[in-house]
Design an enzyme around this catalytic site. Structure first.
Site, PDB file in Angstrom:
ATOM      1  N   GLU A 199      -4.296  44.679 -33.659  1.00 15.21           N
ATOM      2  CA  GLU A 199      -3.501  44.051 -34.725  1.00 15.21           C
ATOM      3  C   GLU A 199      -4.201  44.325 -36.042  1.00 15.21           C
ATOM      4  O   GLU A 199      -5.353  43.956 -36.211  1.00 15.21           O
ATOM      5  CB  GLU A 199      -3.485  42.524 -34.588  1.00 15.21           C
ATOM      6  CG  GLU A 199      -2.774  41.947 -33.419  1.00 15.21           C
ATOM      7  CD  GLU A 199      -3.004  40.426 -33.377  1.00 15.21           C
ATOM      8  OE1 GLU A 199      -3.433  39.825 -34.387  1.00 15.21           O
ATOM      9  OE2 GLU A 199      -2.759  39.850 -32.322  1.00 15.21           O
ATOM     10  N   ASP A 243      -5.154  30.403 -41.178  1.00 13.09           N
ATOM     11  CA  ASP A 243      -6.458  30.993 -40.876  1.00 13.09           C
ATOM     12  C   ASP A 243      -7.619  30.077 -41.229  1.00 13.09           C
ATOM     13  O   ASP A 243      -7.620  29.417 -42.261  1.00 13.09           O
ATOM     14  CB  ASP A 243      -6.607  32.326 -41.615  1.00 13.09           C
ATOM     15  CG  ASP A 243      -5.734  33.409 -40.986  1.00 13.09           C
ATOM     16  OD1 ASP A 243      -5.853  33.584 -39.755  1.00 13.09           O
ATOM     17  OD2 ASP A 243      -4.931  34.030 -41.694  1.00 13.09           O
TER      18      ASP A 243
END
Lengths: 267, 398
Positions: free
Chosen positions: A50, A61
């Site tokens: 990815e 995140d």
């Protein structure tokens, strides 16, 4: 038509194991460093990569990926760099996807973004903040370009909603192992296996587990019930902590080899 | 003209909606259901009304600004005094509503973001009043600029978490609050402080603030026998503006004017005028106007007013702008501070610097429209918190 990602899961299913999927942001630790890291990960035996599109406001995140994104953005990373890293990944022979928050796609052009993924050998895009209700234009674009729309589901997602989300998903379903943001964790929560089981009640698609996996032992545990094991922050932390670029590349290569063993030991 | 203010998915025209991690969908659905139930729950409404009467100090009064008017082309200027609310701004309207909803949902912890500290102080106040745990995320940069408000929040029993990521200001405080919420959503309510964010926040926060315009419309009619020619309010995220605009939206003869923070001037790129100088995009869970670069990365905003210093704006404003129902103008730092000073000296009211943007807009509009016009301004906050900033700006030694 099958994407390279679809073929990876066909292969790992035939080998009765889980796939290992590695995440690295474009432009991190530098533009050339990212390309080297991608090659190192592919050589070490990951099945898919990815490429993250660094974003100014990454609400999903944790601190590790935030720091990497800041470094990358300070280096001027843009869509062209994301596609270039994607191409490096797909040229190695592994399946490659992009993971990005929604706004950069929209700014680039929804159709154009999907087509650029396909043109650079990419299999799909993971969109962690795109809800299915807001996906009409995107689903049309990914369909036209023949790539997989990969959605993220969470332990809090209801069964009814899981069915709706997975019905729009292609490639694999990304199951967030815990309620929370990205980052290495000591324990991958028991929520994860329950979530994978619930997802599998709604779809035949492969289900990959992300958030928190950082060791061979954890990879083995997750590989027992999931079709894919996603590792991101652990690689990034090694690159952040390394004293030199080479030391970082050696470290992620060593970890990827360990994890590749882990995903083969789960069943 | 049909004006469509919020469909079932929270869209205002093409704006609004939900752009969030799947982990938050359950909580947003729960909140939407609680809000919808509360709208027709007489017990809930009675409790909120009683709190507003006995705690907030509602209805807030109307003050006529006669001396300030002389500088605004002689236009009649009426002030809706939200600065007189408990905690010193309109923010209390929203937090009391959301705090009551938090209790209805059985949650015991609230989190909030704050820029200048006004919403943080209001959240800490509501949490203290209703016995909820409160954590406020505030950019590290802002905790230094607004140290007094940090102390106020702590005195009220809240925990203040300085945010060190990104630009260390309001937008990063929102990011961090969203991360907390994704992690603790089962026990925690995110008390978002403006009419932005994912559905149902823009609609719900507007519903808690629309009392401003409902009261003002009646008060102005009683006082003047007619509707005002224009309603003015400053716009950062846009909660006080939506609050006073909402009741006037069907009154097509009433101009609705939002004053954005022009900072050093839109042409310099250092501003927070999202509608005047931004473009369509997605930020913090909603589609609206956003300050962004050619790659869709958020650009840092700049304003002397911490409360307007935000690179996004509520989706309902984006929609009202596009359909032409509301107008948005930018007011630069210097014009806002000139109005701040003039208003303090002519009316004996020190306004919040945010509010001074609306006052500066009234000076211009009053001169455009002349003495026949009546302007209603939302005096959204008082300026106690801004004394340090204003003293620095005007060179007053402390």
């Amino acid at each position: 038509m099958s994407t390279a990602l679809d073929l990876v899961f066909e292969k790992t299913r035939s080998e009765n194991r889980a796939a290992l999927i590695a995440y690295i942001p474009a432009g991190f630790p530098s533009k050339s460093g990212c390309e080297k890291a991608v090659r190192a990960l592919a050589e070490a035996g990951v099945d898919a990569i990815e490429i993250g599109y660094p974003y100014s406001d990454p609400i999903m995140d944790g601190p590790t990926i935030q720091e990497a994104a800041e470094i990358s953005l300070k280096g001027g990373t843009n869509a062209a760099d994301v596609f270039s890293a994607l191409k490096v990944a797909s040229d190695t022979g592994v399946a490659s996807v992009v993971m990005t928050y929604w706004n950069p796609i929209e700014k680039y052009g929804v159709k154009e973004f999907a087509q650029s993924i396909a043109d650079n050998g990419g299999s799909g895009v993971i969109t962690p903040d795109l809800t299915i209700e807001e996906s009409a234009r995107w689903l049309e674009a990914v369909d036209n370009s023949g790539i997989n729309p990969i959605y993220v589901v969470a332990p809090s997602t209801s069964d009814a909603r899981l069915a709706k989300v997975t019905s729009k998903t292609g490639g694999f379903v990304y199951a967030a192992s815990v309620m929370g943001v990205t980052g290495a964790r000591t324990n991958v929560s028991v929520d994860a296996s329950a979530l994978v089981a619930r997802v599998k009640n709604t779809t035949k698609l492969p289900v990959s587990v992300g958030l928190g996996v950082s060791t061979r032992e954890q990879a083995k545990q997750v590989a027992a019930y999931a079709d894919g094991v996603i590792v991101g922050s652990a690689f990034i932390k090694l690159l952040l902590d390394a004293k030199s670029e080479q030391e970082g590349l050696d470290a992620i290569s060593a970890l990827a080899k360990e994890l590749a063993l882990g995903v083969r030991e789960g069943r | 003209m049909t004006i469509q203010l919020g469909d079932v998915l929270g869209h205002f025209g093409q704006y609004g909606g939900r752009f969030v991690p799947e982990a938050l969908i359950g909580a947003l659905d729960e909140l939407e259901a609680a809000h919808n139930a509360a709208k027709t729950d007489r017990g809930f409404q009675a409790e909120l009304t009683e709190l507003h009467r006995t705690y907030t100090g509602r209805p807030s009064i109307i003050t006529e600004a006669k001396r300030f008017s002389e500088h605004a082309g002689g236009a009649r200027i009426l002030l809706k005094r939200e600065d007189l609310n408990h905690t010193g701004s309109h923010k209390i309207n929203n937090v009391l509503g959301q705090a009551l909803l938090t209790k209805k949902m059985g949650k015991k912890r609230i989190i909030a973001e704050t820029g200048a500290g006004q919403h943080g102080v209001a959240s800490a106040t509501a949490a203290a009043l209703l016995g909820l745990e409160c954590v406020v995320y505030m950019g590290e940069e802002d905790t230094r600029r607004q140290a007094l408000n940090v102390a106020r929040m702590k005195l009220l029993g809240a925990e203040v978490v300085p945010v060190t990521s990104g630009s260390r200001t309001l937008k990063d405080a929102i990011n961090e609050a969203m991360r907390d919420w994704v992690t603790n959503v089962a026990t925690t309510h995110y008390m978002l402080g403006t009419v932005a964010g994912p559905h149902p926040f823009p609609t719900m926060v507007r519903d808690f603030h629309k009392i401003i315009g409902e009261e003002a419309r009646e008060q102005v009619l009683a006082l003047t026998g007619k509707l005002p020619d224009a309603v003015l309010a400053c716009v950062g995220g846009g909660s006080n503006a939506i609050g006073i605009f909402h009741a006037f939206i069907p009154d097509e003869g009433v101009r609705l004017i939002g004053l954005e923070a022009g900072g050093d001037g839109i042409e310099t790129g250092r501003h927070a005028a999202t509608i005047s100088g931004g473009s369509e995009g997605v930020l913090h869970g909603t589609r609206s106007y956003v300050l962004q670069d050619e790659n869709g990365q958020t650009i840092e905003s700049h304003s002397i007013s911490a409360g307007l210093d935000y690179p996004g704006v509520g989706p309902e404003h984006a929609y009202l702008h596009d359909i032409g129902r509301a107008e948005y103008r930018a007011v630069n730092d210097d014009a806002a501070m000139a109005a701040f000073s003039l208003f303090s000296r002519t009316e004996g009211i020190i306004p919040a610097i945010e509010t001074a943007h609306a006052l500066a807009g009234a000076l211009v509009l009053g001169n455009e429209l002349g003495p026949q016009a009546t302007l209603l301004i939302n005096l959204s906050g008082r300026g106690d918190k801004d004394v340090q900033t204003a003293a620095d700006y005007f060179g007053i030694p402390l």
